[in-house]
Design an enzyme around this catalytic site. Structure first.
Site, PDB file in Angstrom:
ATOM      1  N   VAL A  45       0.837  -1.199   0.000  1.00 41.70           N
ATOM      2  CA  VAL A  45       0.000   0.000   0.000  1.00 41.70           C
ATOM      3  C   VAL A  45       0.873   1.251   0.000  1.00 41.70           C
ATOM      4  O   VAL A  45       0.621   2.216  -0.738  1.00 41.70           O
ATOM      5  CB  VAL A  45      -0.965  -0.007   1.199  1.00 41.70           C
ATOM      6  CG1 VAL A  45      -1.711   1.324   1.309  1.00 41.70           C
ATOM      7  CG2 VAL A  45      -1.959  -1.150   1.077  1.00 41.70           C
ATOM      8  N   CYS A  46       1.929   1.242   0.814  1.00 44.75           N
ATOM      9  CA  CYS A  46       2.819   2.403   0.894  1.00 44.75           C
ATOM     10  C   CYS A  46       3.528   2.653  -0.437  1.00 44.75           C
ATOM     11  O   CYS A  46       3.813   3.804  -0.793  1.00 44.75           O
ATOM     12  CB  CYS A  46       3.838   2.223   2.013  1.00 44.75           C
ATOM     13  SG  CYS A  46       3.105   2.167   3.668  1.00 44.75           S
ATOM     14  N   THR A  47       3.822   1.595  -1.166  1.00 43.62           N
ATOM     15  CA  THR A  47       4.438   1.755  -2.491  1.00 43.62           C
ATOM     16  C   THR A  47       3.551   2.611  -3.387  1.00 43.62           C
ATOM     17  O   THR A  47       4.026   3.524  -4.067  1.00 43.62           O
ATOM     18  CB  THR A  47       4.695   0.380  -3.121  1.00 43.62           C
ATOM     19  OG1 THR A  47       5.630  -0.345  -2.320  1.00 43.62           O
ATOM     20  CG2 THR A  47       5.245   0.519  -4.534  1.00 43.62           C
ATOM     21  N   LEU A  50       3.603   6.419  -1.977  1.00 48.34           N
ATOM     22  CA  LEU A  50       4.772   7.220  -2.289  1.00 48.34           C
ATOM     23  C   LEU A  50       4.820   7.552  -3.779  1.00 48.34           C
ATOM     24  O   LEU A  50       5.231   8.651  -4.158  1.00 48.34           O
ATOM     25  CB  LEU A  50       6.055   6.501  -1.856  1.00 48.34           C
ATOM     26  CG  LEU A  50       6.493   6.820  -0.418  1.00 48.34           C
ATOM     27  CD1 LEU A  50       5.682   6.015   0.593  1.00 48.34           C
ATOM     28  CD2 LEU A  50       7.980   6.560  -0.204  1.00 48.34           C
TER      29      LEU A  50
END
Length: 222
Positions: A45-47, A50
């Site tokens: 999810v963080c990929t 960002l």
């Protein structure tokens, strides 16, 4: 675990980042900052987050707002992760990622308990699940917004940008923005402004469906 909320002073810190060492206050200067945290590098999810933030960073640049991300991974891990982000999301990371390897920033901002220690790469993303915050910090070093997301829900950075637009507008004009507000739409005269003062500022008057709701045009709208 102490928590930070709106109106608190954002702690200063020194940290290594993918763009080199920074001292937060010096790096932020006299502008606004969006600071957002991530449990670990190489998380799905963080990929996407960002990558999306990188794709709209230009919109924050136009507003004089700096972007700063946090991960507990070492600089090398975040640098490798950045390659994956560019490959999978189509946008290269164009802002620093803090290497919070001693969890000092996470603790200072109340995202991890004070007793967390040890090798950050030995901690799973689930152990760092509370590192899913967004802070907006003003030029006065005060926190203006706090958002906290679960690991399974990607953050809406268009909404963060909308809030930044509201914060910039309300910091410079004595107004508030209503639900679902978008830049250029009508705003509300702040309750701290008396009718006499409002008449000087808005001599053309305002709509008043109730005595406590005074609606005017966005003062910055063309």
């Amino acid at each position: 675990m102490p928590t930070l909320t709106i109106g608190d002073t954002a702690p200063d810190f020194q940290a290594d980042t993918t763009d080199g060492p920074i001292s937060f206050y010096d790096w932020a200067g006299d502008g606004w900052t969006v600071l957002f945290s991530h449990p670990r590098a190489f998380t799905p999810v963080c990929t996407t987050e960002l990558g999306y933030m990188a794709s709209i960073k230009g919109e924050f640049d136009k507003r004089g707002v700096k972007i700063l991300a946090i991960s507990t991974d070492p600089v090398e891990g975040s640098s490798e992760w950045s390659k994956d982000i560019e490959e999978t999301q189509g946008s290269a990371v164009n802002y620093p990622i803090i290497a919070d390897v001693d969890h000092a920033v996470a603790k200072a901002y109340g995202m991890l308990p004070a007793d967390v220690d040890g090798d950050p790469t030995a901690r799973t993303p689930a152990q760092n699940a509370t590192l899913r915050n967004v802070f907006v910090v003003g030029p006065d070093r005060k926190i203006k917004l706090v958002l906290i997301y679960p690991m399974t829900t990607g953050r809406n950075f268009d909404e963060v940008l909308r809030v930044v637009d509201s914060l910039l507008l309300t910091a410079n004009h004595q107004v508030a923005t209503p639900a679902q507000w978008q830049p250029g739409q009508d705003v509300i005269i702040a309750g701290s402004v008396s009718n006499d003062a409002a008449k000087e500022k808005y001599p053309e008057g305002w709509d008043e469906p109730k005595p406590y709701i005074r609606i005017v045009k966005d003062p910055t709208a063309a």
